[in-house]
Design an enzyme around this catalytic site. Structure first.
Site, PDB file in Angstrom:
ATOM      1  CB  CYS A   1      -4.622  14.025 -21.250  1.00 52.52           C
ATOM      2  SG  CYS A   1      -2.853  14.228 -20.965  1.00 52.52           S
TER       3      CYS A   1
ATOM      4  CD  GLN B   1      -2.456  -1.213   2.731  1.00 52.88           C
ATOM      5  OE1 GLN B   1      -3.551  -0.703   2.927  1.00 52.88           O
ATOM      6  NE2 GLN B   1      -1.773  -1.807   3.696  1.00 52.88           N
TER       7      GLN B   1
ATOM      8  CG  HIS C   1      -2.871   2.430  -1.952  1.00 48.66           C
ATOM      9  ND1 HIS C   1      -2.881   2.345  -0.595  1.00 48.66           N
ATOM     10  CD2 HIS C   1      -3.973   1.755  -2.367  1.00 48.66           C
ATOM     11  CE1 HIS C   1      -3.939   1.664  -0.185  1.00 48.66           C
ATOM     12  NE2 HIS C   1      -4.615   1.286  -1.231  1.00 48.66           N
TER      13      HIS C   1
HETATM   14  C1  BV8 Z   1     -12.019   3.037  -3.463  1.00 49.38           C
HETATM   15  C2  BV8 Z   1      -2.124   6.752  -1.302  1.00 49.38           C
HETATM   16  C3  BV8 Z   1     -14.033   3.151  -4.751  1.00 49.38           C
HETATM   17  C4  BV8 Z   1      -2.254   8.250  -1.114  1.00 49.38           C
HETATM   18  C5  BV8 Z   1      -3.826   5.744   0.150  1.00 49.38           C
HETATM   19  C6  BV8 Z   1     -15.469  -0.017   1.902  1.00 49.38           C
HETATM   20  C7  BV8 Z   1     -15.724   0.155   3.244  1.00 49.38           C
HETATM   21  C8  BV8 Z   1     -15.353   1.338   3.901  1.00 49.38           C
HETATM   22  C9  BV8 Z   1     -14.709   2.365   3.186  1.00 49.38           C
HETATM   23  C10 BV8 Z   1     -14.482   2.182   1.854  1.00 49.38           C
HETATM   24  C11 BV8 Z   1     -14.842   1.005   1.215  1.00 49.38           C
HETATM   25  N1  BV8 Z   1     -14.466   1.116  -0.093  1.00 49.38           N
HETATM   26  C12 BV8 Z   1     -13.900   2.323  -0.295  1.00 49.38           C
HETATM   27  C13 BV8 Z   1     -13.889   2.997   0.881  1.00 49.38           C
HETATM   28  C14 BV8 Z   1     -13.360   4.336   1.073  1.00 49.38           C
HETATM   29  C15 BV8 Z   1     -11.851   4.328   1.325  1.00 49.38           C
HETATM   30  C16 BV8 Z   1     -11.518   3.717   2.654  1.00 49.38           C
HETATM   31  O1  BV8 Z   1     -11.147   2.565   2.735  1.00 49.38           O
HETATM   32  N2  BV8 Z   1     -11.608   4.542   3.678  1.00 49.38           N
HETATM   33  C17 BV8 Z   1     -11.218   4.075   4.998  1.00 49.38           C
HETATM   34  C18 BV8 Z   1     -10.450   5.209   5.688  1.00 49.38           C
HETATM   35  C19 BV8 Z   1     -12.479   3.707   5.758  1.00 49.38           C
HETATM   36  N3  BV8 Z   1     -11.167   3.646   0.262  1.00 49.38           N
HETATM   37  C20 BV8 Z   1     -10.931   4.304  -0.890  1.00 49.38           C
HETATM   38  O2  BV8 Z   1     -11.307   5.438  -1.103  1.00 49.38           O
HETATM   39  C21 BV8 Z   1     -10.181   3.549  -1.988  1.00 49.38           C
HETATM   40  N4  BV8 Z   1     -10.904   3.716  -3.211  1.00 49.38           N
HETATM   41  O3  BV8 Z   1     -12.304   2.012  -2.970  1.00 49.38           O
HETATM   42  O4  BV8 Z   1     -12.804   3.741  -4.333  1.00 49.38           O
HETATM   43  C22 BV8 Z   1     -14.034   3.211  -6.219  1.00 49.38           C
HETATM   44  C23 BV8 Z   1     -14.021   2.028  -6.946  1.00 49.38           C
HETATM   45  C24 BV8 Z   1     -14.042   2.108  -8.315  1.00 49.38           C
HETATM   46  C25 BV8 Z   1     -14.054   3.345  -8.948  1.00 49.38           C
HETATM   47  C26 BV8 Z   1     -14.039   4.529  -8.207  1.00 49.38           C
HETATM   48  C27 BV8 Z   1     -14.027   4.468  -6.829  1.00 49.38           C
HETATM   49  C28 BV8 Z   1      -8.789   4.125  -2.186  1.00 49.38           C
HETATM   50  C29 BV8 Z   1      -7.935   3.857  -0.988  1.00 49.38           C
HETATM   51  C30 BV8 Z   1      -6.464   4.301  -1.268  1.00 49.38           C
HETATM   52  C31 BV8 Z   1      -6.186   5.635  -0.606  1.00 49.38           C
HETATM   53  N5  BV8 Z   1      -4.757   5.980  -0.743  1.00 49.38           N
HETATM   54  N6  BV8 Z   1      -2.523   6.035  -0.076  1.00 49.38           N
HETATM   55  C32 BV8 Z   1      -1.231   8.800  -0.153  1.00 49.38           C
HETATM   56  O5  BV8 Z   1      -0.528   8.022   0.520  1.00 49.38           O
HETATM   57  O6  BV8 Z   1      -1.107  10.048  -0.092  1.00 49.38           O
HETATM   58  S1  BV8 Z   1      -4.228   4.969   1.594  1.00 49.38           S
HETATM   59  C33 BV8 Z   1      -3.026   5.303   2.787  1.00 49.38           C
HETATM   60  O7  BV8 Z   1      -3.632   5.182   4.037  1.00 49.38           O
HETATM   61  C34 BV8 Z   1      -1.910   4.294   2.813  1.00 49.38           C
HETATM   62  O8  BV8 Z   1      -1.564   3.841   1.536  1.00 49.38           O
HETATM   63  C35 BV8 Z   1      -2.431   3.172   3.690  1.00 49.38           C
HETATM   64  O9  BV8 Z   1      -3.022   2.169   2.906  1.00 49.38           O
HETATM   65  C36 BV8 Z   1      -3.571   3.831   4.448  1.00 49.38           C
HETATM   66  C37 BV8 Z   1      -3.388   3.801   5.922  1.00 49.38           C
HETATM   67  O10 BV8 Z   1      -2.182   4.548   6.193  1.00 49.38           O
HETATM   68  P1  BV8 Z   1      -1.363   4.233   7.565  1.00 49.38           P
HETATM   69  O11 BV8 Z   1      -2.319   3.970   8.661  1.00 49.38           O
HETATM   70  O12 BV8 Z   1      -0.240   5.148   7.800  1.00 49.38           O
HETATM   71  O13 BV8 Z   1      -0.658   3.006   7.190  1.00 49.38           O
HETATM   72  P2  BV8 Z   1      -1.094   1.647   7.490  1.00 49.38           P
HETATM   73  O14 BV8 Z   1      -2.554   1.413   7.312  1.00 49.38           O
HETATM   74  O15 BV8 Z   1      -0.239   0.903   6.606  1.00 49.38           O
HETATM   75  O16 BV8 Z   1      -0.834   1.522   9.117  1.00 49.38           O
HETATM   76  C38 BV8 Z   1       0.426   1.785   9.731  1.00 49.38           C
HETATM   77  C39 BV8 Z   1       0.659   0.601  10.631  1.00 49.38           C
HETATM   78  O17 BV8 Z   1       2.012   0.600  11.030  1.00 49.38           O
HETATM   79  C40 BV8 Z   1      -0.186   0.679  11.881  1.00 49.38           C
HETATM   80  O18 BV8 Z   1      -0.795  -0.560  12.134  1.00 49.38           O
HETATM   81  C41 BV8 Z   1       0.813   0.996  12.977  1.00 49.38           C
HETATM   82  O19 BV8 Z   1       0.469   0.318  14.159  1.00 49.38           O
HETATM   83  C42 BV8 Z   1       2.082   0.419  12.437  1.00 49.38           C
HETATM   84  N7  BV8 Z   1       3.284   1.135  12.862  1.00 49.38           N
HETATM   85  C43 BV8 Z   1       3.402   2.427  13.184  1.00 49.38           C
HETATM   86  N8  BV8 Z   1       4.695   2.698  13.510  1.00 49.38           N
HETATM   87  C44 BV8 Z   1       5.392   1.542  13.364  1.00 49.38           C
HETATM   88  C45 BV8 Z   1       4.502   0.549  12.940  1.00 49.38           C
HETATM   89  N9  BV8 Z   1       4.900  -0.709  12.690  1.00 49.38           N
HETATM   90  C46 BV8 Z   1       6.225  -0.979  12.869  1.00 49.38           C
HETATM   91  N10 BV8 Z   1       7.149  -0.081  13.272  1.00 49.38           N
HETATM   92  C47 BV8 Z   1       6.766   1.174  13.521  1.00 49.38           C
HETATM   93  N11 BV8 Z   1       7.698   2.094  13.891  1.00 49.38           N
END
Ligand code: BV8
Length: 253
Positions: free
Chosen positions: A132, A103, A121
């Site tokens: 475009c 991701q 992502h």
């Molecule tokens: C889509 C790029 C439809 C940009 C990112 C179904 C149900 C509910 C919601 C939805 C659903 N379907 C769609 C949604 C909406 C939405 C969504 O899921 N919202 C969530 C918040 C509820 N999803 C979307 O909008 C997706 N699109 O489905 O559209 C569609 C379909 C067809 C046509 C049109 C539309 C798009 C999702 C992608 C968004 N882009 N990134 C950018 O980065 O700027 S997501 C971004 O946030 C990251 O890529 C990551 O995936 C996500 C979370 O970020 P973090 O929390 O930082 O990271 P992560 O999750 O990886 O967690 C960090 C972990 O590390 C934690 O567990 C923490 O404990 C741990 N940690 C912390 N420190 C340490 C550690 N581990 C080890 N060592 C450490 N030091």
């Protein structure tokens, strides 16, 4: 001190033909890149990352969103792959059918040498035209912000998937296919909260895979996984890699 890996997991890892790993920002956090939730530092403290990472925010204020990504790109380009990234390259080389699905948009897995890799992502190192869709692999950092598309004059945007945007279809279909075939599925350093990536571990489980979570913090997945290794990726992945890498002569001796 190496972490204790359950013997059941080692047995499965040595036997598995198809292994899929999903990584999140917790893997890059070990290379000094703040997770998405933590990306609120300095001037950006006033903004919610999920608000900035949308097409609406870009249309409303292209300059603000461009600057946010420019600062994150600089930070990511300055970062180096860590032990987790290199251990995943070893796992790719030691397992017959291995796929890394990330991701993360920082490109660190590619820089470490991962090639069986899907960037679900996108990648902050690339841009494309908002209008475009023409890709841009270089642009004038000193000129207009955002720069203009050389093809149609539209605004360039980072080639990442924003909230509300669909994921690249080919990558997503390949991710589903590999997940459905996996014997072993690892969810590493991700909060497993963003869809549709967060559905992959569930699909793996439903398809009969043994699901392992590696995260020092509890997530929505922790209690559903077959095995939750409550540790950082950097403490676990290099140990796992040693169990699949071919033994060198001196190690055999
Ligand atoms: C889509 C790029 C439809 C940009 C990112 C179904 C149900 C509910 C919601 C939805 C659903 N379907 C769609 C949604 C909406 C939405 C969504 O899921 N919202 C969530 C918040 C509820 N999803 C979307 O909008 C997706 N699109 O489905 O559209 C569609 C379909 C067809 C046509 C049109 C539309 C798009 C999702 C992608 C968004 N882009 N990134 C950018 O980065 O700027 S997501 C971004 O946030 C990251 O890529 C990551 O995936 C996500 C979370 O970020 P973090 O929390 O930082 O990271 P992560 O999750 O990886 O967690 C960090 C972990 O590390 C934690 O567990 C923490 O404990 C741990 N940690 C912390 N420190 C340490 C550690 N581990 C080890 N060592 C450490 N030091």
């Amino acid at each position: 001190m190496d972490i204790e890996i359950p013997s059941e997991l080692i047995r499965r890892l040595q036997k598995a033909e198809h292994v899929v790993v999903l990584t999140g920002a917790g893997v890059s956090a070990e290379s000094g890149i703040p997770t998405f939730q933590e990306a609120r530092t300095g001037v950006w403290a006033a903004y919610d990352p999920a608000e900035l990472a949308t097409p609406q925010a870009f249309l409303r204020n292209p300059r603000l969103v461009w600057d946010w990504y420019a600062e994150r790109r600089q930070e990511m380009e300055a970062a180096q792959p860590g032990p987790s990234h290199y251990a995943l390259v070893d796992l790719e080389q030691g397992i017959p059918h291995f796929l890394l699905i990330t991701q993360n948009i920082d490109g660190l897995h590619w820089r470490a040498g991962s090639r069986e890799l899907l960037e679900l992502h996108g990648n902050i190192g690339r841009c494309r035209c908002f209008d475009c869709g023409t890709y841009a692999f270089g642009w004038d950092e000193e000129g207009a912000k955002p720069p203009s598309c050389a093809h149609c004059g539209g605004l360039l945007r980072p080639d990442v998937v924003w909230f509300g945007e669909g994921l690249p279809g080919q990558q997503l279909r390949a991710a589903y296919r590999a997940t459905e075939q996996a014997h072993l599925f690892f969810s590493v350093g991700t909060s497993a909260g963003v869809q549709p990536a967060a559905s992959l571990p569930l699909i793996a489980r439903r398809s009969g895979a043994y699901v392992v979570e590696i995260n020092p913090h509890e997530t929505a997945l922790s209690l559903m996984a077959d095995c939750w290794l409550r540790a950082t990726p950097g403490a676990v992945l290099p140990v796992l890699a040693r169990w699949v890498m071919p033994q060198t002569e001196e190690e055999d001796a």
